[in-house]
Design an enzyme around this catalytic site. Structure first.
Site, short mmCIF file in Angstrom:
data_model
loop_
_atom_site.label_atom_id
_atom_site.label_comp_id
_atom_site.label_asym_id
_atom_site.label_seq_id
_atom_site.Cartn_x
_atom_site.Cartn_y
_atom_site.Cartn_z
N ASP A 263 1.01 -1.24 -0.07
CA ASP A 263 0.01 -0.07 0.08
C ASP A 263 0.87 1.24 0.17
O ASP A 263 2.05 1.18 0.49
CB ASP A 263 -0.96 -0.04 1.25
CG ASP A 263 -1.75 1.13 1.09
OD1 ASP A 263 -3.05 0.92 0.60
OD2 ASP A 263 -1.46 2.29 1.96
N HIS B 280 -10.90 -5.43 -3.28
CA HIS B 280 -9.26 -5.71 -2.80
C HIS B 280 -9.29 -6.11 -1.22
O HIS B 280 -10.36 -5.75 -0.69
CB HIS B 280 -8.67 -4.46 -2.92
CG HIS B 280 -9.01 -3.42 -2.33
ND1 HIS B 280 -10.37 -2.55 -2.88
CD2 HIS B 280 -9.04 -2.48 -1.16
CE1 HIS B 280 -10.72 -1.38 -2.06
NE2 HIS B 280 -9.78 -1.28 -1.09
N HIS C 110 -12.65 -3.83 3.56
CA HIS C 110 -13.50 -2.66 3.87
C HIS C 110 -14.63 -2.47 3.34
O HIS C 110 -14.90 -2.89 2.15
CB HIS C 110 -12.67 -1.29 3.72
CG HIS C 110 -11.44 -0.89 4.31
ND1 HIS C 110 -10.46 0.03 3.90
CD2 HIS C 110 -10.95 -1.30 5.65
CE1 HIS C 110 -9.83 0.27 4.74
NE2 HIS C 110 -9.84 -0.58 5.96
N TYR C 111 -15.56 -2.15 4.22
CA TYR C 111 -16.97 -1.63 3.77
C TYR C 111 -17.38 -0.33 4.63
O TYR C 111 -17.30 -0.53 5.79
CB TYR C 111 -18.04 -2.68 4.06
CG TYR C 111 -19.40 -2.37 3.09
CD1 TYR C 111 -19.24 -2.44 1.82
CD2 TYR C 111 -20.26 -1.76 3.84
CE1 TYR C 111 -20.16 -2.03 1.18
CE2 TYR C 111 -21.47 -1.57 2.97
CZ TYR C 111 -21.50 -1.40 1.81
OH TYR C 111 -22.45 -1.39 1.03
N TYR D 13 -12.38 2.45 -3.06
CA TYR D 13 -12.53 2.41 -4.36
C TYR D 13 -13.44 0.95 -4.51
O TYR D 13 -13.22 0.02 -3.99
CB TYR D 13 -11.55 2.48 -5.33
CG TYR D 13 -10.13 1.65 -4.90
CD1 TYR D 13 -9.50 1.97 -3.95
CD2 TYR D 13 -10.20 0.34 -5.53
CE1 TYR D 13 -8.42 1.02 -3.50
CE2 TYR D 13 -9.27 -0.45 -4.93
CZ TYR D 13 -8.18 -0.17 -4.12
OH TYR D 13 -7.53 -0.84 -3.60
#
Lengths: 300, 300
Positions: B168, B240, B231-232, B236
Site C-alpha cells: 500500500d 481488494h 473494507h466496507y 474504491y
C-alpha cells in the site's frame, strides 16, 4: 478542622514510597506509561496517562502559561509550553496488591492471531478459563452497589435482561471525545460471546437500545456517534458491552477483537448457534497462558 | 544585561494575545488539540500536544507530585496526579500566518455511523456509486502492468481467482512494524463486500492462502502476525483485500469498517446471500456525498 484534615488526606501522596522495578509498557503516541514496582512491600502496577487538552481550558492555557521557543522556520515555530499545574494533570491508576496476572496484562508483548474453532473453545479455551477462575468480585460489587454506585449512569434492574451502565475506568468523563462506557449485564451465567444463543437476543437488544437512550439523555450523544461492541476474548468472563465514541480509536476496537452488537444480534437471529460453531479470530499476547494452551494443542 | 534580556524573550508568551476562533480537531487518545484563531491580527493555527511520560523522570514524578483520590474499588484506585510543572510540558506548534489550506488540513470532519440494510444498498448506495463512476484506471494500470509493475510482491494471473499483491502507498517498506499490502483481484465485476456470494468463496480462499504464503516468503512474517480484511465501504469499488501487521493500528482496521476475510468466507459458506441481505454498519464523514443521500432518504 475536619475540612482541612480531609484536604490533607486527599493530597497525601501514597506514591512517594513507590519503588520502580520496571517499565512494563509505554506509548509515546498515547502519552501513557505502565510501571511495575512495590508500594509498602506489596506488588503494585501504576499507570500514568496524560489527560487530553480540554477546549474549556484553552483561554487560561494561552494566558497563564510560560513558553520557551525551540525552533523557528518561516511561518512555523515550536515551543515548550509550561501550563498552570492545575490544567495539566496526569490520570493515575494504581493496582495494589497486583498479582502476576496484572503484571502480565500490562506488559508489552508480541501478538499472535489465534483461530479458535467451536471445538477448540470446548477443548482448550473453556477448560483454561475455568481453571483460571479470575475473580469477578469487582463486577459483583458494582452490580450490588457495593462499589462505584455513584458512577452508575443508567440501570435496568431486570434480572434476566437488565444491566448497569457506568463509565469505564479509562474515561475521565471530562470530555466526550473519548467517551467510554460499559454495560455490565445482571445475569452471571454468560461468560462471553461464545455462550450467546438466540435466547439472548432480547438481552442484547435491551442493552443496545436502553444503553443508547441513556447516553443520549446524559451526554446528548446520538446513536449515530456510537460504536457498540463486545470483545472476544474479553478481559473478564462476565458478559459486558462496550460503548465508545465513533472517531475515538479506543483500545480494543479493532476488527481482531471487537464484534459490533448489531452484527451479533443479526447473526444470532439467523443462526441460533452462530457463536457456538464459528471459528473466531483474536489476538493473544505471547505470555498469555491461553496462547500456550493453543501451542501445546499444536494449533499455532 | 543581555543574558537576562534573552531569558525574558524566551519566556515571553506570544500566545497571551491569541484569540481562539474554533477547535479544528483534537484527539483525546493522543492528547493533542488543533486550534484556529488570530495572533496579532494574523490568522494562526496552534497545535498543543502533551509530551510522553518519560521513564527517566519517574522517580521525581512519584516523589514530587500531589495526588487526589478519585475512586477506589477493591485493589483498583484512580487519582489525579499534579506533577512538578517542569516534568509536564506541552509541545506547542504555531503556524502563523496560516492560510486557508492550513486550516482545512487540520480540520476534523464529524463522523456518523450509518446502518445500511440490503434494500438501502440497492436504493441509496448502489445508485450513488454508479452515478459517481469514480475512475478505476489506476487499478487497471496495476493489473495490466502499466504502472507500479516493479512494486508487485506476488501475482496469480488466473482470470477468475487471481490477484496482484503490492505494498500500500501508506507503507514505506522500511520496517515491518507497519506492514501494509493490498491484494487487488483480477476480476473487474465485484464492487465490494455487498456483491459477494458463495460463488466467490474460492476467490477469497485463494487470495487469503496465497497472500499469506507470499508475505511469509518475502517478509518472513507468518500468518499468525497478520490481520487480513476487507473494507466496507471501501475507498474504491474494485474488490481488494488488506493485509496489515497485527499490533499495527492501521487506519481503517476498526470494527466499524473492517471485515476479517476469515469471517467473510465462513459467513458466505453458511449463507450464500449473507452480504446481500445483512444490515451493514459503517462510518461516513459529514461532507461525504453518500451521507447526504442517506439523510435525504430520512435514514439518519
Amino acid at each position: 478542622n475536619g475540612r482541612e484534615a480531609e484536604r490533607e488526606s486527599e493530597c497525601q501522596n501514597i506514591l512517594t514510597g513507590f519503588k520502580t522495578s520496571s517499565v512494563l509498557n509505554d506509548s509515546a503516541r498515547e502519552k501513557v506509561i505502565f510501571v511495575h514496582g512495590k508500594l509498602a512491600d506489596q506488588e503494585a502496577v501504576v499507570i500514568m496517562e496524560k489527560t487530553p487538552v480540554r477546549e474549556d481550558t484553552l483561554a487560561e492555557l494561552f494566558s497563564g502559561s510560560t513558553l520557551n521557543l525551540e525552533m523557528k522556520n518561516d511561518i512555523y515555530s515550536t515551543y515548550q509550553l509550561q501550563a498552570p499545574p492545575h490544567l495539566n494533570k496526569i490520570k493515575t491508576t494504581v493496582v495494589c496488591p497486583a498479582t502476576e496476572k496484572h503484571v502480565k496484562k500490562y506488559q508489552r508483548q508480541e501478538l499472535f492471531l489465534v483461530e479458535e474453532t467451536g471445538e477448540d473453545y470446548q477443548s482448550i479455551t473453556l477448560p483454561y478459563i475455568q481453571q483460571q477462575s479470575f475473580s469477578l468480585q469487582w463486577v459483583y460489587n458494582i452490580l450490588e452497589k457495593k462499589a462505584e454506585a455513584d458512577r452508575i449512569v443508567y440501570e435496568d434492574p431486570d434480572t434476566k435482561d437488565g444491566f448497569v451502565l457506568a463509565p469505564d475506568f479509562k474515561w475521565d468523563q471530562k470530555q466526550l471525545d473519548d467517551l467510554y462506557l460499559l454495560a455490565i449485564v445482571n445475569r452471571r451465567d454468560i461468560k462471553s460471546l461464545r455462550d450467546l444463543t438466540s435466547e439472548h437476543v432480547p438481552l442484547l437488544q435491551n442493552v443496545f437500545q436502553k444503553g443508547k437512550e441513556a447516553i443520549l439523555q446524559r451526554y446528548k450523544l446520538p446513536a449515530s456517534k456510537l460504536r457498540v461492541y463486545l470483545h472476544y476474548q474479553p478481559s473478564y468472563y462476565h458478559l459486558h458491552v462496550h460503548f465508545t465514541k465513533l472517531g475515538f480509536e479506543a483500545p480494543g476496537c479493532g476488527v481482531e477483537r471487537a464484534h459490533l452488537i448489531g452484527d451479533v444480534i443479526q447473526n444470532l437471529q439467523s443462526d441460533p448457534q452462530y457463536y457456538k460453531t464459528r471459528t473466531l479470530y483474536f489476538q493473544l499476547k505471547e505470555n498469555d497462558g491461553l496462547l500456550s494452551k493453543f501451542k501445546e494443542a499444536g494449533k499455532l
